[in-house]
Design a protein around this motif. Structure first.
Motif, PDB file in Angstrom:
ATOM      1  N   THR A 168     -73.432  83.899 -37.180  1.00  0.00           N
ATOM      2  CA  THR A 168     -73.566  83.646 -38.595  1.00  0.00           C
ATOM      3  C   THR A 168     -74.798  82.839 -38.328  1.00  0.00           C
ATOM      4  O   THR A 168     -74.233  81.953 -37.348  1.00  0.00           O
ATOM      5  CB  THR A 168     -72.445  83.190 -39.181  1.00  0.00           C
ATOM      6  N   ASN A 178     -82.138  78.725 -43.991  1.00  0.00           N
ATOM      7  CA  ASN A 178     -81.853  80.600 -44.102  1.00  0.00           C
ATOM      8  C   ASN A 178     -80.316  81.278 -43.027  1.00  0.00           C
ATOM      9  O   ASN A 178     -80.299  80.720 -42.798  1.00  0.00           O
ATOM     10  CB  ASN A 178     -82.836  81.044 -43.754  1.00  0.00           C
ATOM     11  N   ARG A 180     -78.228  84.189 -41.659  1.00  0.00           N
ATOM     12  CA  ARG A 180     -78.272  85.677 -41.477  1.00  0.00           C
ATOM     13  C   ARG A 180     -76.413  85.578 -41.205  1.00  0.00           C
ATOM     14  O   ARG A 180     -76.331  85.293 -40.473  1.00  0.00           O
ATOM     15  CB  ARG A 180     -79.003  86.299 -40.373  1.00  0.00           C
ATOM     16  N   ALA A 183     -73.685  89.201 -37.945  1.00  0.00           N
ATOM     17  CA  ALA A 183     -74.043  89.860 -36.527  1.00  0.00           C
ATOM     18  C   ALA A 183     -73.379  90.521 -35.458  1.00  0.00           C
ATOM     19  O   ALA A 183     -72.570  89.020 -35.187  1.00  0.00           O
ATOM     20  CB  ALA A 183     -75.686  89.137 -36.312  1.00  0.00           C
TER      21      ALA A 183
END
Length: 191
Positions: A168, A178, A180, A183
């Motif tokens: 993360t 931000n 993400r 993954a």
């Protein structure tokens, strides 16, 4: 300057599979085997929560981490080592309070709000010149970082799932992050 914080969840061990409150059991060779096939993202600095599973997962990824106490699991106090279903049958009101009230702490443990403050303080204190930071962190610490970074309400903590061996990523700086999510780590390149 932008900071990139990659939070990697450790390998799945017995306590997570059994929904057991953190008893800091080391991972077995079989539990570490999938980690050894993965490559860690590139980082300027590497940290790991102080639990055996986080340190072992980091080393199995080929990393040499520094311990970071701020990324430790939620302290379960006297519930440590017990299964959630066992507590749900013996103390249903306590489990209900724990799952619905972020300010509730297990006996001798810490509340979700305390965990959010601990991880949030660590995240906010990262210097602007940190660069790319990789931390193998307890799933609860990853959830706390996301809740803090996105200024979500504390109750959102229980709505986030963190899959083992995923990254993360938070990029930005204190007050402006931000995200993400989750993954998967990539397979190691064979020589």
């Amino acid at each position: 300057m932008t900071v990139r914080v990659m939070l990697v969840a450790p390998a799945l061990g017995a306590e997570l599979r059994e929904a057991r409150f953190g008893d800091d059991l080391p991972l077995t060779d079989a539990e570490l085997a999938p980690v050894r096939t993965l490559a860690a993202p590139r980082a300027d600095r590497v940290l790991a929560a102080p639990s055996p599973r986080c340190g072992q997962s980091a080393r199995a990824l080929g990393l040499t981490p520094e311990d970071e106490p701020a990324l430790a699991d939620l302290d379960a106090g006297s519930w440590r080592g017990r299964r959630i279903d066992e507590l749900a049958s013996s103390a249903p009101q306590l489990i209900s309070s724990w799952l619905s009230d972020p300010g509730f702490a297990p006996p001798g443990g810490e509340s979700v709000c305390t965990l959010l403050a601990r991880v949030g303080s660590w995240l906010d204190a990262l210097p602007a010149d940190t660069g790319r930071l990789l931390a193998v962190a307890e799933p609860a610490a990853v959830r706390a970082a996301v809740v803090h970074a996105l200024a979500l309400p504390p109750a959102a903590f229980w709505r986030l799932d963190v899959t083992p061996l995923t990254a993360t990523t938070l990029s930005g700086r204190a007050g402006r992050w931000n995200l993400r999510c989750g993954a998967p780590l990539t397979a190691r390149q064979l020589p």
